[in-house]
Design an enzyme around this catalytic site. Sequence first.
Site, PDB file in Angstrom:
ATOM      1  CD  GLU A 250       6.168   7.543 105.841  1.00  0.00           C
ATOM      2  OE1 GLU A 250       5.816   6.698 106.597  1.00  0.00           O
ATOM      3  OE2 GLU A 250       5.679   7.389 104.529  1.00  0.00           O
ATOM      4  CB  CYS A 284       9.015   4.686 112.551  1.00  0.00           C
ATOM      5  SG  CYS A 284       9.948   4.595 110.953  1.00  0.00           S
ATOM      6  CD  GLU A 383       6.627   4.556 117.015  1.00  0.00           C
ATOM      7  OE1 GLU A 383       7.086   4.061 115.939  1.00  0.00           O
ATOM      8  OE2 GLU A 383       6.006   5.761 116.855  1.00  0.00           O
TER       9      GLU A 383
END
Length: 482
Positions: A250, A284, A383
């Site tokens: 992940e 996230c 990100e």
Amino acid sequence: MTAILKNFIGGEWVDGSGVTRNINPSNTNDLVGEYAKADKAQTEKAIAAAKAAFPGWAQSTPQVRYDALNKISTEILARKEELGRLLAREEGKTLPEGIGEVARAGQIFAFFAGEALRLIGEKGASVRPGLDVEITREPVGVVGMITPWNFPIAIPAWKIAPALCYGNTVVFKPAELVPGSGHALAEIITRSGIPAGVFNLVVGSGSVVGQTLLEHPDVAAISFTGSVQTGRKIAQACVLSNPMKKFQLEMGGKNPLVVLDDADLKTAVEVAVNGAYFSTGQRCTASSRLIVTEGIHDRFVAAVAERLNSLSVDDALKAGVHIGPVVDQSQLDQDLRYIKIGQDEGAKLAFGGELLKRENPGHYLQPALFTEASNNMRIAREEIFGPVAAVIRAKNYEEALAISNDTEFGLASGICTTSLKYASHYKRNSESGMVMVNLPTAGVDYHVPFGGRKGSSYGPREQGSYAREFYTTVKTAYTYPG
């Protein structure tokens, strides 16, 4: 003098080869604790202990596993305020968020206690006369777990609980930045009645502890949550190892929230602010791309700025605080770099982005809102992992959908609309693993699968009954009665 909290290997608490210092980001003068660091030799001992314990735990009854997991859940939930305070103190989530995360960890263990009783196989007839076919699931073996700092008890819980539920043994490496919650969880697990070696805690660096887990032939699987860059290295190492390891990744997200002209403005603002900025944007699943159609754009931007101005940014343990500090100086520096990058790219900093001073020294950053951004800017593609969001203007729904899917990531996405037509179309056509309608992108129930597509995730989903796909292997067996 603060006692150094130890690692847990083979049923015993053991000293390390160094010390990790845990600092409160709300007050950098506050030492949360000191934790023993494991070296390569200790990590290898933990793996050996897990390997030795595996045959017995793999053959344990569902009732034994249920009892252990249920006991863990009960203690976590009974201590959620205490553990939530520890979590908020070491990671910077607000106290209500910290308590909520601990409660989720307890609920996860309760869910997998039940799953231990629900794991069943299949039996059928062969296409060949007189043969029986059985399809069963078995544990994979020793599982190495590498977890991040942003959810220091929930993410370990949703890896450890299914691993134990399905009969695997565990070597758990929490993030060095926030070892307190992982250590507290480990203490609870050690009191659950599981045999020595079934669960092991090793605090240490990725370059030492993590690398040892990747290289060791007795580790059958790796479950990792963290950056894309590290995730790719883990995937490569697992494929090249002998024997090859099963792996579950992940990684990141650059999640879109589409706001259409017909959206309820108040709902859209709350959804955007919660998803983009709560937990200091350090999720996230945070919606850092706000894709807004022209008819509502200006009203939405003004309302979001007004809402951000009303939020309290302060010590995570104080009552009434909405947003706590950034987790550490390194992450704060990254946030500030991206704010400058956005300005240099031509986006307008419509609100915030300033360092804040509070009663105690801490990593406080005013939430930043960019407007006039485009989807090819770095602030819209990379990100940031902080309280920074960019508004991207779209002509209509079709363009908004195209922009939302134009990303290398695919973890979560959302849409705010009162149109059933657009909501239904978006759920079908959004290229993400999780889709929210009129809800923040951050927030998934503990009993449903968690994961994404494209560069966000690799391997079977986490959480819920789907977790069995990673933590078990399927066996097909034939019987000829004779």
